[in-house]
Write a protein that holds these residues in place. Sequence first.
Motif, short mmCIF file in Angstrom:
data_model
loop_
_atom_site.label_atom_id
_atom_site.label_comp_id
_atom_site.label_asym_id
_atom_site.label_seq_id
_atom_site.Cartn_x
_atom_site.Cartn_y
_atom_site.Cartn_z
N ILE A 100 -10.82 -50.31 -20.31
CA ILE A 100 -11.12 -49.37 -19.39
C ILE A 100 -10.68 -50.00 -17.85
O ILE A 100 -11.57 -50.89 -17.18
N GLY A 101 -9.63 -49.26 -17.33
CA GLY A 101 -9.18 -49.81 -15.73
C GLY A 101 -7.92 -50.36 -16.12
O GLY A 101 -7.94 -51.64 -16.90
N ALA A 102 -6.93 -50.37 -15.40
CA ALA A 102 -5.81 -51.06 -15.25
C ALA A 102 -5.71 -51.78 -13.92
O ALA A 102 -4.36 -51.88 -13.32
N GLY A 103 -6.36 -52.34 -13.56
CA GLY A 103 -6.44 -53.23 -12.37
C GLY A 103 -6.06 -54.82 -12.84
O GLY A 103 -5.54 -54.79 -14.13
N PRO A 104 -6.15 -55.81 -12.30
CA PRO A 104 -5.74 -57.24 -12.47
C PRO A 104 -6.45 -57.65 -13.95
O PRO A 104 -5.83 -58.22 -14.85
N SER A 105 -7.80 -57.37 -13.84
CA SER A 105 -8.47 -57.90 -15.17
C SER A 105 -7.85 -56.90 -16.52
O SER A 105 -7.84 -57.56 -17.58
N GLY A 106 -7.94 -55.70 -16.21
CA GLY A 106 -7.59 -54.81 -17.33
C GLY A 106 -5.77 -55.14 -17.85
O GLY A 106 -5.84 -54.95 -19.06
N LEU A 107 -5.19 -55.40 -16.97
CA LEU A 107 -3.94 -55.66 -17.37
C LEU A 107 -3.70 -56.92 -18.34
O LEU A 107 -2.88 -56.89 -19.16
N VAL A 108 -4.40 -57.75 -17.66
CA VAL A 108 -4.35 -59.44 -18.34
C VAL A 108 -5.02 -59.20 -19.91
O VAL A 108 -4.54 -59.79 -20.79
N ALA B 146 -4.82 -56.35 -21.56
CA ALA B 146 -4.12 -55.57 -22.41
C ALA B 146 -3.15 -56.74 -23.03
O ALA B 146 -2.60 -56.44 -24.18
N ARG B 147 -2.62 -57.38 -22.20
CA ARG B 147 -1.41 -58.24 -22.52
C ARG B 147 -1.99 -59.36 -23.79
O ARG B 147 -1.27 -59.65 -24.52
N VAL C 27 -3.97 -51.51 -28.79
CA VAL C 27 -4.34 -51.38 -27.25
C VAL C 27 -4.37 -49.96 -26.45
O VAL C 27 -3.30 -49.50 -26.45
N VAL C 28 -5.20 -49.31 -26.07
CA VAL C 28 -5.13 -48.33 -25.12
C VAL C 28 -5.90 -48.76 -23.89
O VAL C 28 -7.10 -48.99 -23.84
#
Length: 397
Positions: A14-22, A24-25, A34-35
């Motif tokens: 939940i969330g595509a900020g810095p923590s959410g993006l890394v 997901a990776r 992953v969604v």
Amino acid sequence: MVSVRTQSKHVCVIGAGPSGLVAARELRKEGHSVVVLEQNHDVGGQWLYDPNVEVEDPLGRNTFLKVHSSIYNSLRLTSPREIMGFTDFPFLVKKGRDMRRFPGHKELFLYLKDFCEWFGLREMIRFNTRVEYVGLLDSEAIGKDLRWVVRSKEKKTEKVVEEVFDAVIVATGHYSQPRLPSIKGMDAWKRKQMHSHIYRVAEPFHNEVVVVVGNSLSGQDISMELVEVAKEIYLSSKSLNISEGLSKILSKHDTLHLRPQIESLHEDGRVLFVDGTWVIADTIIYCTGYSYTFPFLDTKGIVAVDDDRVGPLYEHTFPPSLAPSLSFMGIPRKIIGFPFFESQAIWIAQLLSGKRTLPSWDDMMQSIKDFYHSRDLAGVPKHYTHDIAEFEIWRPC
């Protein structure tokens, strides 16, 4: 050589900020499905600047805020780019962009877009999608293999989608929900009151008398911006023991004044300070920090927020009774953010795949208890539970 059979989980971030993006990776690297659900139109989280603040309640009193970012237009990083960024994707200077060592907020947003594109993360993200509910599929299954129901709504079509995931990572940040002081007369004061969450530029305060409550970094930044346009600025602070830098600034500007805390507010516009002085103000801006809030999350009381202590969380990340299927990223404050997020993401992803294991429930709970006890002994107030060090890239208030 012994091979480790890894498990592939269906994970919601939940969330595509810095923590959410890394997150997901690292999840994808471990073979998970992953969604990422992101309420805004692009990546960045806090770093996605939003000038359209008119839609938001000035004091941020809505359960679900319409505006997520608290970044004001002139904001710059207070830490050098060399210690920003993820380990294998440094925050390098790019020709034709903001090349300063301490760049403005847009440069960090562009860095996050570059990170997203380089690692092909966008395909995992559903934009303009607000999470409305996260709860256990079977609340009787605590202590076993947990699964989560996630209900989200697409903003434009208002289409509601309900899905089931093996794990949920909450990466929603904690610089959005205003933390407000309790001041006598606050509800009856008829003039403009707002939290710095929706401050963007100084121009709307032209020729006004403004009281800025709170003198941490953003409070000082905003006060200095207002000097150029406002009639008078009164910076109200808990302590009148100020830094040499702020003292110099005050001495240079006749319209910028330091005052103690506010005693009370009055219907005629008066702001009375605890030393007995008062001013008639047009606007009060509360630069008083932010609170942790997860309005979508239902853990049947297992995880709670008590005076900004989110708990119980093992290493500020896992609620022992729900671990590792529920985790929180980016809860700690006053840290070197990006490397911390990356370490958290690797840990979570490998726990979910079975490469790593957590201590027993008893050991995790004892660790949390010991940590709380150490904070109590050190005289640290509960609402500073997640302040780890004395370092931050930006301290919004």
